[in-house]
Design a protein around this motif. Sequence first.
Motif, mmCIF file in Angstrom:
data_model
loop_
_atom_site.group_PDB
_atom_site.id
_atom_site.type_symbol
_atom_site.label_atom_id
_atom_site.label_comp_id
_atom_site.label_asym_id
_atom_site.label_seq_id
_atom_site.Cartn_x
_atom_site.Cartn_y
_atom_site.Cartn_z
ATOM 1 N N LEU A 162 136.680 -2.446 43.808
ATOM 2 C CA LEU A 162 135.680 -1.483 43.362
ATOM 3 C C LEU A 162 135.784 -1.325 41.863
ATOM 4 O O LEU A 162 136.851 -0.991 41.331
ATOM 5 C CB LEU A 162 135.940 -0.145 44.062
ATOM 6 C CG LEU A 162 135.033 1.036 43.762
ATOM 7 C CD1 LEU A 162 133.604 0.736 44.166
ATOM 8 C CD2 LEU A 162 135.551 2.271 44.504
ATOM 9 N N ASP A 163 134.674 -1.573 41.156
ATOM 10 C CA ASP A 163 134.653 -1.410 39.713
ATOM 11 C C ASP A 163 134.407 0.054 39.362
ATOM 12 O O ASP A 163 133.992 0.864 40.206
ATOM 13 C CB ASP A 163 133.566 -2.305 39.102
ATOM 14 C CG ASP A 163 133.900 -2.770 37.695
ATOM 15 O OD1 ASP A 163 134.859 -2.242 37.097
ATOM 16 O OD2 ASP A 163 133.201 -3.670 37.184
ATOM 17 N N ASP A 164 134.625 0.405 38.090
ATOM 18 C CA ASP A 164 134.495 1.807 37.690
ATOM 19 C C ASP A 164 133.062 2.314 37.703
ATOM 20 O O ASP A 164 132.830 3.527 37.711
ATOM 21 C CB ASP A 164 135.112 2.014 36.303
ATOM 22 C CG ASP A 164 136.635 2.020 36.348
ATOM 23 O OD1 ASP A 164 137.191 2.346 37.411
ATOM 24 O OD2 ASP A 164 137.265 1.701 35.324
ATOM 25 N N ASP A 165 132.077 1.402 37.706
ATOM 26 C CA ASP A 165 130.682 1.841 37.792
ATOM 27 C C ASP A 165 130.181 1.888 39.227
ATOM 28 O O ASP A 165 128.994 2.133 39.461
ATOM 29 C CB ASP A 165 129.778 0.930 36.951
ATOM 30 C CG ASP A 165 129.709 -0.495 37.495
ATOM 31 O OD1 ASP A 165 130.425 -0.816 38.466
ATOM 32 O OD2 ASP A 165 128.925 -1.297 36.940
ATOM 33 N N GLY A 166 131.062 1.679 40.196
ATOM 34 C CA GLY A 166 130.685 1.745 41.600
ATOM 35 C C GLY A 166 130.297 0.411 42.218
ATOM 36 O O GLY A 166 129.981 0.355 43.408
ATOM 37 N N THR A 167 130.328 -0.673 41.454
ATOM 38 C CA THR A 167 130.043 -1.997 42.010
ATOM 39 C C THR A 167 131.171 -2.409 42.946
ATOM 40 O O THR A 167 132.353 -2.307 42.599
ATOM 41 C CB THR A 167 129.900 -3.047 40.889
ATOM 42 O OG1 THR A 167 128.810 -2.677 40.049
ATOM 43 C CG2 THR A 167 129.645 -4.426 41.471
ATOM 44 N N VAL A 168 130.795 -2.894 44.127
ATOM 45 C CA VAL A 168 131.767 -3.329 45.125
ATOM 46 C C VAL A 168 131.864 -4.851 45.098
ATOM 47 O O VAL A 168 130.843 -5.545 45.153
ATOM 48 C CB VAL A 168 131.373 -2.852 46.533
ATOM 49 C CG1 VAL A 168 132.323 -3.414 47.589
ATOM 50 C CG2 VAL A 168 131.359 -1.325 46.592
ATOM 51 N N LEU A 169 133.084 -5.356 44.992
ATOM 52 C CA LEU A 169 133.325 -6.789 45.103
ATOM 53 C C LEU A 169 133.456 -7.143 46.570
ATOM 54 O O LEU A 169 134.301 -6.589 47.286
ATOM 55 C CB LEU A 169 134.598 -7.176 44.347
ATOM 56 C CG LEU A 169 135.039 -8.636 44.436
ATOM 57 C CD1 LEU A 169 133.991 -9.568 43.851
ATOM 58 C CD2 LEU A 169 136.386 -8.825 43.748
ATOM 59 N N LEU A 170 132.604 -8.056 47.039
ATOM 60 C CA LEU A 170 132.598 -8.465 48.441
ATOM 61 C C LEU A 170 133.350 -9.779 48.613
ATOM 62 O O LEU A 170 133.105 -10.753 47.896
ATOM 63 C CB LEU A 170 131.165 -8.647 48.946
ATOM 64 C CG LEU A 170 130.270 -7.409 48.948
ATOM 65 C CD1 LEU A 170 128.858 -7.790 49.361
ATOM 66 C CD2 LEU A 170 130.833 -6.333 49.887
ATOM 67 N N GLY A 171 134.275 -9.807 49.558
ATOM 68 C CA GLY A 171 134.933 -11.033 49.940
ATOM 69 C C GLY A 171 134.197 -11.690 51.090
ATOM 70 O O GLY A 171 133.266 -11.126 51.669
ATOM 71 N N ALA A 172 134.605 -12.914 51.412
ATOM 72 C CA ALA A 172 133.991 -13.671 52.491
ATOM 73 C C ALA A 172 135.081 -14.432 53.232
ATOM 74 O O ALA A 172 136.121 -14.757 52.653
ATOM 75 C CB ALA A 172 132.933 -14.636 51.947
ATOM 76 N N PRO A 173 134.880 -14.736 54.523
ATOM 77 C CA PRO A 173 135.909 -15.460 55.273
ATOM 78 C C PRO A 173 136.059 -16.896 54.791
ATOM 79 O O PRO A 173 135.174 -17.443 54.116
ATOM 80 C CB PRO A 173 135.392 -15.403 56.716
ATOM 81 C CG PRO A 173 133.918 -15.206 56.591
ATOM 82 C CD PRO A 173 133.706 -14.404 55.346
#
Length: 332
Positions: free
Chosen positions: A190-201
């Motif tokens: 989670l970045d400080d501006d609320g952006t979520v980093l999504l992982g993948a299988p």
Amino acid sequence: MFRRAAALTFAALALGTAVTAPSATAGEACTWTAHNIEAPDGYFAADVHIRGTDSHGNYSGDVIDRRVDMGRVVLWTGGKPRIPDALATFVYPNVADENSAGTVLLDGGLPSTPRGVYLFSGGHRGPGTLTRLPDPRGYRLESAVALNDRGDVLASATDLEDGHRVSVLWSVLAAGPRIIDVPDRYGMDLDDDGTVLLGAPDSKLGGLWRAGVVTPLTGEDRPVLIRQIRNGVVIGTAIDSWPASRALAWHGPADPRPLEQGGTAEATNKHGLIAGSLTNLIGPAAVWQDTKLLGRLPFPDGGDADVFVIGDDGVIFGNTSNAPAALRWTCT
């Protein structure tokens, strides 16, 4: 936030001559120095792992209690460790993150209470306050993931209807939790501006989630171990045949840039300081400013380290691979 662990003890450690590098925060010349991290009384330095820092000299993590083969939550305030009373009875706790306010995000169980996700605030200033996050309607929280500096929380949850995995975001800008339900994608930072980093299988490229919109990461056609996002930059490692690999920093969703002589990128901070390994998956620990190689991290006996956390104050935390101790590197 992600990783490998470590072994052996050394005595007093103050290596200040091996690496001279630009400062992560001020751009001045500096020298990296390694310091042992003290274990709580009755515990072993080999069993300490740092998971988060407030970037003001305090940090948090866990230590293995060998009597019960389970971790205990530890807070270090001014370098001195303490197992807070409010967290002493946690069952199989997992510290996920700490923000600049000194709030710690963790999951675990309390006696007679199902496993849950918690915030522990004020622990560096006093006994601290423990708050359990409520399960969103129709979901069960499973694990803590990330906490940013403005107080947003990212967690993993299970849909009670069919059991599939989702992510849950509590934003200080919203009235309630937001469910992030993207097929084959899961929140991992989670970045400080609320952006979520999504992982993948299967080590596939994930993407970025912001305000309900998903933007895929692109630019690599091989497996990639995505690690973190800070200040809009995503770091990760492209995997070739063992042990060949390349450390990368995405300065945009379609703009992966190789780190100079980079083998892996394991941790970063908002100033673009990156730590990982040189050359390949098992190379020596090193530090970069953005993509520029600064040098190797110093420690005794030609050892190596796995990096877990980098504070915004430029302090790096990790565990050695050939000596039982958690280490803290400072740049002075």
